[in-house]
Design an enzyme around this catalytic site. Structure first.
Site, mmCIF file in Angstrom:
data_model
loop_
_atom_site.group_PDB
_atom_site.id
_atom_site.type_symbol
_atom_site.label_atom_id
_atom_site.label_comp_id
_atom_site.label_asym_id
_atom_site.label_seq_id
_atom_site.Cartn_x
_atom_site.Cartn_y
_atom_site.Cartn_z
ATOM 1 N N LEU A 1 0.823 -1.217 0.000
ATOM 2 C CA LEU A 1 0.000 0.000 0.000
ATOM 3 C C LEU A 1 0.854 1.263 0.000
ATOM 4 O O LEU A 1 1.826 1.371 0.746
ATOM 5 C CB LEU A 1 -0.923 -0.008 1.217
ATOM 6 C CG LEU A 1 -1.849 -1.236 1.311
ATOM 7 C CD1 LEU A 1 -2.729 -1.130 2.561
ATOM 8 C CD2 LEU A 1 -2.714 -1.385 0.067
ATOM 9 N N HIS A 2 0.474 2.208 -0.847
ATOM 10 C CA HIS A 2 1.157 3.501 -0.932
ATOM 11 C C HIS A 2 0.106 4.599 -0.763
ATOM 12 O O HIS A 2 -1.088 4.303 -0.548
ATOM 13 C CB HIS A 2 1.922 3.619 -2.260
ATOM 14 C CG HIS A 2 1.088 3.259 -3.460
ATOM 15 N ND1 HIS A 2 -0.008 3.997 -3.858
ATOM 16 C CD2 HIS A 2 1.185 2.228 -4.336
ATOM 17 C CE1 HIS A 2 -0.531 3.458 -4.932
ATOM 18 N NE2 HIS A 2 0.151 2.371 -5.250
ATOM 19 N N ARG B 1 4.508 -0.760 -8.277
ATOM 20 C CA ARG B 1 5.648 -1.144 -9.126
ATOM 21 C C ARG B 1 6.738 -0.063 -9.140
ATOM 22 O O ARG B 1 7.840 -0.348 -9.607
ATOM 23 C CB ARG B 1 5.177 -1.472 -10.544
ATOM 24 C CG ARG B 1 4.384 -2.778 -10.592
ATOM 25 C CD ARG B 1 4.083 -3.267 -11.988
ATOM 26 N NE ARG B 1 3.562 -4.619 -12.001
ATOM 27 C CZ ARG B 1 2.270 -4.951 -12.099
ATOM 28 N NH1 ARG B 1 1.351 -4.016 -12.211
ATOM 29 N NH2 ARG B 1 1.893 -6.214 -12.094
ATOM 30 N N GLY C 1 -1.423 6.358 -2.765
ATOM 31 C CA GLY C 1 -2.574 6.243 -3.678
ATOM 32 C C GLY C 1 -3.655 5.374 -3.054
ATOM 33 O O GLY C 1 -4.842 5.748 -3.020
ATOM 34 N N HIS C 2 -3.262 4.216 -2.514
ATOM 35 C CA HIS C 2 -4.247 3.338 -1.859
ATOM 36 C C HIS C 2 -4.883 4.045 -0.653
ATOM 37 O O HIS C 2 -6.077 3.922 -0.407
ATOM 38 C CB HIS C 2 -3.568 2.067 -1.344
ATOM 39 C CG HIS C 2 -3.029 1.171 -2.415
ATOM 40 N ND1 HIS C 2 -1.689 0.946 -2.600
ATOM 41 C CD2 HIS C 2 -3.659 0.426 -3.363
ATOM 42 C CE1 HIS C 2 -1.509 0.099 -3.593
ATOM 43 N NE2 HIS C 2 -2.675 -0.226 -4.092
ATOM 44 N N SER D 1 2.462 3.992 -7.593
ATOM 45 C CA SER D 1 2.210 2.629 -8.047
ATOM 46 C C SER D 1 3.083 1.695 -7.220
ATOM 47 O O SER D 1 4.223 2.044 -6.884
ATOM 48 C CB SER D 1 2.580 2.498 -9.530
ATOM 49 O OG SER D 1 2.742 1.129 -9.877
#
Ligand code: PAF
Length: 283
Positions: free
Chosen positions: A36-37, A190, A39-40, A188
């Site tokens: 999780l970053h 990734r 954004g999440h 992301s």
């Protein structure tokens, strides 16, 4: 904030959600693959504005990875994810195992047409079948009132909307704006694969997309604008551009100048594939 309840099986998930429903509470789901970053976390915050209870699923879904893709090296960091969910105020983390989601003998696949055509599907032909199948399962398991998906995966968001419409799944789909770093790089999981130097190049993706979208909005020829965008990405240091494409914002059909559009791209930086998209305002 108190720690989220953690459940790893569908019976326990349903029991908890049944309790909340009995108390008249609205439930939102944020489907994720973990790592999780910010954004999440922004999706969790939106979920908490929409509903009294927020469930976050963490499941690295094998059926959306092709055999050549990064399933094995996809970042998995549950303890850290649970810390982030506690800080964000999520109420429940649903962490099923592969054998719970796909028990021996599992033989069903959901294939969505319409917006899944082209773009990602040209390069990852089984991706959206895997996404649609797992999202349908998560919706049937959790039966949320609403679910929040990031616009970062714009085609996925359109496919999920189509899935719910076509199968009458009673889940309101909420699209959330992409969270970016201060240089415009879309968050992301990734990005964890990128070196510091690659990060610098990765940031060009959004710069080029925004420039190109502005040109398209002011009447530039579409074929030359997207062609030049792909060349600019290679010049910036991307190894390969899978696509830069302008699409109609809702259906993802070919874009028309007088319609709201979306400019979408996927490109490789070394062995990492990045995607991004921006709005093309209508005339
Ligand atoms: O966007 C993702 O992280 C995944 O595709 C999703 C929606 C959780 C399905 O596995």
């Amino acid at each position: 904030m108190s720690a989220p309840i953690v459940v790893d099986n569908v019976a326990a998930l349903r029991a908890q959600i049944r309790n909340w429903r009995r108390d008249g509470l609205k439930v939102a789901l944020v489907p994720t693959m973990g790592a999780l970053h910010d954004g999440h976390i922004s999706l969790v915050k939106i979920a908490l504005e929409e509903a009294e209870r927020c469930v976050v699923s963490i499941f690295v879904n094998p059926t959306q990875f092709a055999p050549t893709e990064d399933l094995d090296k996809y970042p998995r960091q549950l303890a850290r994810d649970l810390d982030r969910l506690r800080e964000a105020g999520a109420h429940l983390a649903y962490t099923p195992g592969v054998a719970d989601m796909y028990p021996a003998g599992f033989a069903t696949k959901i294939s969505v047409g319409g917006p899944s055509a082209g773009l990602e599907t040209d390069f990852r032909p089984t991706f959206f079948d895997g996404v649609a199948t797992v999202v349908a399962k998560l919706f049937l398991q959790a039966a949320p009132d609403c679910a929040v998906f990031g616009e970062k995966d714009y085609q996925q968001l359109c496919v999920v909307r189509q899935l719910c419409r076509d199968l009458d799944l009673p889940v309101e789909i909420i699209g959330a704006p992409t969270v970016r770093d201060s240089h415009g790089l879309a968050m992301s999981s990734r990005n964890a694969y990128l070196s510091e130097a690659e990060r610098g190049v990765a940031r060009k993706l959004n710069v080029v997309l925004r420039q190109t979208a502005a040109e398209l909005a002011s009447g530039a020829d579409e074929a030359s604008a997207v062609g030049e965008a792909a060349e600019a990405l290679v010049r910036a240091g991307f190894r390969k551009v899978d696509y830069v494409a302008a699409r109609e914002a809702v259906t993802l059909a070919p874009w028309r100048q007088d319609r709201d559009g979306r400019l979408l791209a996927a490109a490789w930086l070394g062995t990492t594939r990045l995607i991004d998209n921006v709005e093309i305002p209508g005339a």
